[in-house]
Write an enzyme that holds these catalytic residues in place. Sequence first.
Site, PDB file in Angstrom:
ATOM      1  N   LYS A  31       0.851  -1.196   0.000  1.00  0.00           N
ATOM      2  CA  LYS A  31       0.000   0.000   0.000  1.00  0.00           C
ATOM      3  C   LYS A  31       0.881   1.237   0.000  1.00  0.00           C
ATOM      4  CE  LYS A  31      -2.178   1.638   3.683  1.00  0.00           C
ATOM      5  NZ  LYS A  31      -1.699   3.069   3.672  1.00  0.00           N
ATOM      6  N   GLU A  61      -9.459   7.550   3.254  1.00  0.00           N
ATOM      7  CA  GLU A  61      -9.442   7.779   4.697  1.00  0.00           C
ATOM      8  C   GLU A  61      -9.931   9.173   5.048  1.00  0.00           C
ATOM      9  OE1 GLU A  61      -6.518   7.556   8.627  1.00  0.00           O
ATOM     10  OE2 GLU A  61      -5.782   6.865   6.682  1.00  0.00           O
TER      11      GLU A  61
END
Length: 268
Positions: free
Chosen positions: A109, A178
Amino acid sequence: MPTVADIRAAEETITMLTAYDAPTAELVERAGIDAILVGDSMGNAVLGHDTTLPVTTEEVASRTAAVSRATDEALVVADMPFLSVGVSEAESIENAGRMVKEAGADAVKLESGPHTVSLTERLVELGIPVMAHLGLTPQRVNQLGGYGRQGTTEEAATEIAELAVAHEEAGAFSLVLEHVPANLAGAITDELSTPTIGIGAGSDCDGQVLVITDVIGLGDWSPPFSRQFGDVRGEITSAVEAYKEAVESGEFPAEEHSETVEEVEDVY
């Protein structure tokens, strides 16, 4: 075992949690979680740092290897820590490749931005699957001035949406969003063919991820967009207090916890 291709094509809601050690990873997998993120959130969650910035490539690699050894079914994603990518393409590829080749990760990631579009494309070309990450990117805490919600203006929302498309086109197999407005996350989810995984981004994403210490209630605080589903902190406290009391009272160790051997009776 869910593969990168399975996650990319998932029709059911994707579940992901962080884990930083073998025992926790084993339990997370046993619960049927699709993907385990060995997040640089380990800095705050288990290493005692105030931010994710001090976390090293070596720490992520070591803990990714532990998680990989303990699991067979869940997709293991290694989080690339601060400055492990982006300094140079060659160094970025070497660090990301190490997570797959040596630590056993299935994917990496990247906290994403304009600088990671071409890197994502190159990593994918080399066979390193990439999960992108937009919105609140904690490695930029000093630049952002904190951990506030991102994408709250038209300009900021447009930039996140455009970067989401750019990373999908570069080959990212999924995207973490996020701490962004739920309607922005929903719009991006509708726009992309690859799945979105939300954390503080509402319910319209294709999946959800949280930090394991928040979920099990191990820390003394969790962010407002999270939820504690257990009280492990309380259970540990009770168990340790019970142990202390048992030792001090002489209750432990009891006879059943000890063993005598006749051959050593006459040593003294």
